[in-house]
Motif scaffolding. Structure first.
Motif, PDB file in Angstrom:
ATOM      1  N   HIS A  14       0.838  -1.209   0.000  1.00 47.79           N
ATOM      2  CA  HIS A  14       0.000   0.000   0.000  1.00 47.79           C
ATOM      3  C   HIS A  14       0.869   1.254   0.000  1.00 47.79           C
ATOM      4  O   HIS A  14       0.606   2.203  -0.741  1.00 47.79           O
ATOM      5  N   MET A  15       1.907   1.266   0.847  1.00 47.22           N
ATOM      6  CA  MET A  15       2.770   2.446   0.952  1.00 47.22           C
ATOM      7  C   MET A  15       3.442   2.741  -0.383  1.00 47.22           C
ATOM      8  O   MET A  15       3.545   3.887  -0.815  1.00 47.22           O
ATOM      9  N   ASN A  16       3.907   1.694  -1.057  1.00 48.81           N
ATOM     10  CA  ASN A  16       4.559   1.887  -2.347  1.00 48.81           C
ATOM     11  C   ASN A  16       3.600   2.420  -3.393  1.00 48.81           C
ATOM     12  O   ASN A  16       3.999   3.183  -4.271  1.00 48.81           O
ATOM     13  N   ASP A  17       2.336   2.025  -3.301  1.00 51.11           N
ATOM     14  CA  ASP A  17       1.355   2.550  -4.249  1.00 51.11           C
ATOM     15  C   ASP A  17       1.212   4.054  -4.109  1.00 51.11           C
ATOM     16  O   ASP A  17       1.070   4.775  -5.104  1.00 51.11           O
ATOM     17  N   TYR A  18       1.245   4.547  -2.858  1.00 47.25           N
ATOM     18  CA  TYR A  18       1.140   5.997  -2.645  1.00 47.25           C
ATOM     19  C   TYR A  18       2.328   6.712  -3.280  1.00 47.25           C
ATOM     20  O   TYR A  18       2.176   7.716  -3.989  1.00 47.25           O
ATOM     21  N   VAL A  19       3.537   6.185  -3.008  1.00 47.08           N
ATOM     22  CA  VAL A  19       4.760   6.865  -3.432  1.00 47.08           C
ATOM     23  C   VAL A  19       4.961   6.736  -4.941  1.00 47.08           C
ATOM     24  O   VAL A  19       5.500   7.638  -5.588  1.00 47.08           O
ATOM     25  N   ARG A  20       4.517   5.620  -5.519  1.00 48.55           N
ATOM     26  CA  ARG A  20       4.712   5.387  -6.953  1.00 48.55           C
ATOM     27  C   ARG A  20       4.057   6.484  -7.782  1.00 48.55           C
ATOM     28  O   ARG A  20       4.605   6.921  -8.813  1.00 48.55           O
ATOM     29  N   ILE A  21       2.905   6.950  -7.341  1.00 51.25           N
ATOM     30  CA  ILE A  21       2.216   8.025  -8.072  1.00 51.25           C
ATOM     31  C   ILE A  21       3.044   9.308  -8.016  1.00 51.25           C
ATOM     32  O   ILE A  21       3.216   9.997  -9.026  1.00 51.25           O
ATOM     33  N   GLU A  22       3.574   9.625  -6.843  1.00 51.24           N
ATOM     34  CA  GLU A  22       4.373  10.842  -6.692  1.00 51.24           C
ATOM     35  C   GLU A  22       5.621  10.811  -7.568  1.00 51.24           C
ATOM     36  O   GLU A  22       6.048  11.830  -8.106  1.00 51.24           O
ATOM     37  N   LYS A  23       6.234   9.646  -7.715  1.00 53.72           N
ATOM     38  CA  LYS A  23       7.484   9.529  -8.456  1.00 53.72           C
ATOM     39  C   LYS A  23       7.281   9.350  -9.952  1.00 53.72           C
ATOM     40  O   LYS A  23       8.260   9.333 -10.713  1.00 53.72           O
ATOM     41  N   ASN A  24       6.050   9.218 -10.381  1.00 54.66           N
ATOM     42  CA  ASN A  24       5.780   9.091 -11.808  1.00 54.66           C
ATOM     43  C   ASN A  24       6.231  10.359 -12.538  1.00 54.66           C
ATOM     44  O   ASN A  24       5.836  11.471 -12.187  1.00 54.66           O
ATOM     45  N   ILE A  25       7.053  10.191 -13.566  1.00 55.79           N
ATOM     46  CA  ILE A  25       7.655  11.338 -14.245  1.00 55.79           C
ATOM     47  C   ILE A  25       6.611  12.244 -14.880  1.00 55.79           C
ATOM     48  O   ILE A  25       6.758  13.473 -14.915  1.00 55.79           O
ATOM     49  N   PHE A  26       5.532  11.662 -15.373  1.00 54.73           N
ATOM     50  CA  PHE A  26       4.485  12.472 -16.011  1.00 54.73           C
ATOM     51  C   PHE A  26       3.725  13.298 -14.964  1.00 54.73           C
ATOM     52  O   PHE A  26       3.390  14.461 -15.202  1.00 54.73           O
ATOM     53  N   VAL A  27       3.465  12.699 -13.803  1.00 47.52           N
ATOM     54  CA  VAL A  27       2.804  13.430 -12.717  1.00 47.52           C
ATOM     55  C   VAL A  27       3.695  14.567 -12.234  1.00 47.52           C
ATOM     56  O   VAL A  27       3.233  15.688 -11.992  1.00 47.52           O
ATOM     57  N   ARG A  28       4.984  14.294 -12.084  1.00 44.13           N
ATOM     58  CA  ARG A  28       5.915  15.306 -11.590  1.00 44.13           C
ATOM     59  C   ARG A  28       6.034  16.485 -12.545  1.00 44.13           C
ATOM     60  O   ARG A  28       6.227  17.623 -12.122  1.00 44.13           O
ATOM     61  N   ALA A  29       5.931  16.219 -13.854  1.00 47.07           N
ATOM     62  CA  ALA A  29       6.166  17.267 -14.850  1.00 47.07           C
ATOM     63  C   ALA A  29       4.963  18.178 -15.072  1.00 47.07           C
ATOM     64  O   ALA A  29       5.097  19.233 -15.693  1.00 47.07           O
ATOM     65  N   VAL A  30       3.795  17.804 -14.566  1.00 49.64           N
ATOM     66  CA  VAL A  30       2.591  18.619 -14.752  1.00 49.64           C
ATOM     67  C   VAL A  30       2.589  19.756 -13.735  1.00 49.64           C
ATOM     68  O   VAL A  30       2.775  19.529 -12.538  1.00 49.64           O
ATOM     69  N   PRO A  31       2.393  21.013 -14.164  1.00 43.35           N
ATOM     70  CA  PRO A  31       2.338  22.140 -13.218  1.00 43.35           C
ATOM     71  C   PRO A  31       1.260  21.946 -12.158  1.00 43.35           C
ATOM     72  O   PRO A  31       0.215  21.334 -12.423  1.00 43.35           O
ATOM     73  N   LEU A  32       1.514  22.478 -10.978  1.00 44.75           N
ATOM     74  CA  LEU A  32       0.623  22.272  -9.842  1.00 44.75           C
ATOM     75  C   LEU A  32      -0.779  22.800 -10.100  1.00 44.75           C
ATOM     76  O   LEU A  32      -1.760  22.191  -9.667  1.00 44.75           O
ATOM     77  N   GLU A  33      -0.892  23.917 -10.812  1.00 47.25           N
ATOM     78  CA  GLU A  33      -2.207  24.492 -11.078  1.00 47.25           C
ATOM     79  C   GLU A  33      -3.080  23.551 -11.897  1.00 47.25           C
ATOM     80  O   GLU A  33      -4.309  23.599 -11.821  1.00 47.25           O
ATOM     81  N   ILE A  34      -2.456  22.689 -12.707  1.00 43.24           N
ATOM     82  CA  ILE A  34      -3.205  21.672 -13.472  1.00 43.24           C
ATOM     83  C   ILE A  34      -3.304  20.386 -12.669  1.00 43.24           C
ATOM     84  O   ILE A  34      -4.353  19.744 -12.604  1.00 43.24           O
ATOM     85  N   LYS A  35      -2.194  20.024 -12.029  1.00 47.20           N
ATOM     86  CA  LYS A  35      -2.120  18.766 -11.289  1.00 47.20           C
ATOM     87  C   LYS A  35      -3.119  18.717 -10.145  1.00 47.20           C
ATOM     88  O   LYS A  35      -3.641  17.650  -9.808  1.00 47.20           O
ATOM     89  N   LYS A  36      -3.408  19.878  -9.560  1.00 44.05           N
ATOM     90  CA  LYS A  36      -4.279  19.884  -8.384  1.00 44.05           C
ATOM     91  C   LYS A  36      -5.675  19.343  -8.695  1.00 44.05           C
ATOM     92  O   LYS A  36      -6.293  18.702  -7.839  1.00 44.05           O
ATOM     93  N   TYR A  37      -6.148  19.572  -9.914  1.00 43.50           N
ATOM     94  CA  TYR A  37      -7.488  19.077 -10.255  1.00 43.50           C
ATOM     95  C   TYR A  37      -7.501  17.549 -10.308  1.00 43.50           C
ATOM     96  O   TYR A  37      -8.455  16.912  -9.874  1.00 43.50           O
ATOM     97  N   PHE A  38      -6.431  16.960 -10.840  1.00 45.78           N
ATOM     98  CA  PHE A  38      -6.358  15.502 -10.894  1.00 45.78           C
ATOM     99  C   PHE A  38      -6.179  14.905  -9.500  1.00 45.78           C
ATOM    100  O   PHE A  38      -6.744  13.858  -9.185  1.00 45.78           O
ATOM    101  N   LEU A  39      -5.393  15.595  -8.647  1.00 44.85           N
ATOM    102  CA  LEU A  39      -5.219  15.114  -7.279  1.00 44.85           C
ATOM    103  C   LEU A  39      -6.534  15.189  -6.504  1.00 44.85           C
ATOM    104  O   LEU A  39      -6.866  14.290  -5.725  1.00 44.85           O
ATOM    105  N   MET A  40      -7.291  16.259  -6.737  1.00 42.03           N
ATOM    106  CA  MET A  40      -8.580  16.399  -6.059  1.00 42.03           C
ATOM    107  C   MET A  40      -9.574  15.347  -6.549  1.00 42.03           C
ATOM    108  O   MET A  40     -10.316  14.765  -5.760  1.00 42.03           O
ATOM    109  N   ILE A  41      -9.551  15.069  -7.861  1.00 49.19           N
ATOM    110  CA  ILE A  41     -10.424  14.022  -8.401  1.00 49.19           C
ATOM    111  C   ILE A  41     -10.034  12.673  -7.817  1.00 49.19           C
ATOM    112  O   ILE A  41     -10.888  11.864  -7.422  1.00 49.19           O
ATOM    113  N   GLY A  42      -8.716  12.424  -7.734  1.00 52.39           N
ATOM    114  CA  GLY A  42      -8.240  11.171  -7.151  1.00 52.39           C
ATOM    115  C   GLY A  42      -8.653  11.027  -5.704  1.00 52.39           C
ATOM    116  O   GLY A  42      -9.060   9.933  -5.270  1.00 52.39           O
TER     117      GLY A  42
END
Length: 606
Positions: free
Chosen positions: A303-331
């Motif tokens: 379970h812990m690795n599943d949380y961290v794996r999303i954070e370390k995903n290169i595509f997730v990291r490269a998306v600006p926070l103003e856009i990323k926040k909507y996907f994080l909120m949906i998640g």
């Protein structure tokens, strides 16, 4: 993340979404408190807090926003105790407001420690409050021979601030393929935060342990089963086939050695699908099985690795926070579909026997968007704190009734929260009323102009411009209001907004070029010249204004680009703007290279 030049660190994995999902009605703040047997002395409490902060510099931080992620930055703001005047678990993190992420307050015999969850978890808060109460009692009773407890002095500051999620992450651990079922949701109109129901129940640790042992389960398993059955009675008919599921936070320090005082917790989901013939013993047996199954170290690690794996995903990291926040909120919203309520057991609070003469009990409860129960124990008293945004308290009543049916002695604590009065509620609504009044006036002006236009000309012509002017005025004022806590950020937003509005007006009124010839370059210059002035007047540190100045300088290159492409006709303002911007950027990188690069590193960390 720490370097010799910087004093900042990234948010741990569990805290990444907290700044995005928090708001006035879901503050993500929890309160840990100590009820003494004597009136709290505010001066002594301040001394105790000052002494405690020397051991917990981790908490001396403010939340800042980068281009890709939030981060925590050390601050010299002094933590001050204050009388309790706000509703419990009120908002601590307010975007653009530079403030600490915790608050120590007092009321009569109670010491409150409230903290924004992005800063630490229940274990970290428990250690801080233990230290604070210990220091207070030592200072308040100098003649007593109180033994001192605290964290191991050999524990380094780096260990305390360690991101243990990243420390124990392994890409070799397989993904969790288990699909979660949609759980029962507690329906109905939710209360606003200031009206949140708070109730507390005190149990005897000895009695509840004896009852749990008679069933062959732990106290946590027993109370989880009672909570599930209490909710069962309130299940809507259209959700009878869904499971009632509790999210149970898990202290990962019990599975992975860590001295970190940041968030280091996971969670398990324990649920039960009820039928008309379900008995309490059946629920209890199934909950015990789920605990044993879910609390295996390998599954916790998965379970812990599943949380961290999303954070370390290169595509997730490269998306600006103003856009990323909507996907994080949906998640976050999708993840909550499998959860009905939350039960968090902090565990046992241990202080030497000498302190017991002065302490009545400890308690904990948290802000919630639906229903949550928290528990902790000290001595023989276990305090259960219920918080609920559901208008009625049927589930809490069911819980107390079940305790009685199981012959578990309990009593309800009388709540006394001075910040929940009518006067405070009226004060909190005042700003909202001002915004509503201004919005209505803008709409009224636009409508009246349309009415006059129709009555005088029989059609709508000039009133469209009046209406557009009202919309523009409303946008400018609303942005100014929402960013009012950070005047430099406000300036950058206003520069962007006014430039776009000017270009649109120019475009729809026949394009004469005044927007790019004059408004854009002079707007950029006004921001560039005002940043140092504002910084000096407000005594801002370099890191607080430098990145905004860089943004203004980069914006200052746009008029020159427009001039080269032929869009700008009167080039003098654009040339002056670009020249000053280039010189300012050069000065920053020549004379303030380390600070400038540090700010870029913080703001652009992916």
């Amino acid at each position: 993340m720490r370097t010799e030049y910087s004093n900042w660190r990234k948010l741990d994995n569990a805290a990444l979404a907290f700044p995005l999902v928090t708001g006035e009605n879901d503050t993500r703040v929890f309160r840990f408190y100590c009820q003494l047997k004597e009136e709290v002395d505010s001066d002594i409490l301040q001394q105790a807090l000052d002494r405690t902060m020397e051991k917990y510099p981790l908490f001396q931080a403010v939340l800042r926003k980068g281009l890709f992620w939030f981060y925590l930055e050390h601050s010299h703001i002094r933590a001050l105790v204050k009388p309790e005047t706000e509703p419990p678990c009120s908002r601590l993190y307010i975007p653009d407001k530079k403030s600490l992420l915790f608050q120590v307050s007092y009321y009569k015999e109670r010491i409150n420690f409230e903290v924004f969850h992005a800063l630490t978890d229940g274990t970290g808060a428990m250690h801080f409050l233990q230290e604070l109460v210990q220091n207070y009692l030592i200072l308040a009773h100098p003649k007593e021979n109180f033994p001192e407890i605290g964290r191991d002095k050999k524990t380094g500051r780096g260990n305390i601030e360690e991101d243990s999620f990243s420390q124990y992450y392994s890409s070799d651990i397989p993904k969790n393929r288990e699909k979660k079922k949609a759980a029962v949701k507690l329906k109905g109109e939710k209360l606003v935060h200031s009206d949140m129901h708070i109730s507390e129940v005190v149990l005897s640790v000895k009695e509840v342990h004896q009852k749990a042992r008679s069933y062959g389960v732990s106290i946590t398993v027993l109370l989880t089963a009672v909570m599930l059955c209490s909710i069962r009675e309130e299940i809507p008919k259209n959700q009878q086939k869904r499971p009632v599921t509790l999210m149970i936070p898990v202290n990962l320090r019990n599975y992975f050695p860590s001295q970190s005082m940041t968030n280091f917790f996971g969670w398990i989901e324990v649920g039960y699908t009820f039928s008309d013939t379900t008995t309490f013993e059946e629920v209890l047996a199934d909950v015990k099985r789920q605990f044993e199954q879910e609390l295996e170290k390998d599954k916790i690690a998965m379970h812990m690795n599943d949380y961290v794996r999303i954070e370390k995903n290169i595509f997730v990291r490269a998306v600006p926070l103003e856009i990323k926040k909507y996907f994080l909120m949906i998640g976050a919203n999708l993840g909550s579909r499998s959860i009905t309520a939350v039960y968090s057991n902090i565990g046992i609070i241990r202080l030497p026997e000498e302190y017991r003469e002065y302490i009545r009990h400890f308690g904990i409860f948290a802000s919630t968007n639906s229903l949550q129960m928290c528990s902790c124990s000290y001595g023989d008293e276990m305090v259960l704190g219920f918080t609920s945004k559901i208008p009625d308290d049927s589930i809490q009543r069911n819980f107390r009734r079940m305790l009685s049916e199981e012959e578990i002695p309990h009593r309800e604590l009388k709540n006394d929260f001075p910040g929940c009065g009518e006067q405070q509620r009226l004060e909190r609504k005042e700003n909202q009323r001002i915004v509503q009044t201004f919005s209505f006036l803008c709409l009224a002006v636009a409508v009246i102009c349309g009415m006059i236009n129709i009555m005088t000309a029989g059609t709508l012509n000039w009133s469209w411009f009046a209406g557009a002017g009202c919309v523009c005025a409303w946008l400018v004022v609303m942005v100014a209001y929402s960013k009012r806590r950070n005047i430099l950020k406000n300036e950058i937003w206003q520069l962007l907004l006014i430039s776009v509005i000017a270009i649109l007006w120019d475009r729809f009124t026949g394009w004469r070029g005044w927007s790019v010839d004059f408004i854009l370059p002079f707007g950029v210059l006004s921001v560039q010249f005002s940043v140092p002035v504002i910084a000096r007047v407000n005594c801002l540190k370099r890191e607080e204004y430098l990145f905004y100045l860089v943004q203004a300088c980069i914006a200052g290159l746009i008029p020159m680009i427009l001039a080269w492409t032929g869009v700008v006709k009167f080039v003098y303002p654009s040339v002056i703007c670009a020249g000053i911007s280039i010189l300012t950027l050069a000065a920053l990188f020549i004379f303030c290279k380390k600070d400038t690069l540090r700010e870029f590193h913080k703001k652009l960390r992916m």
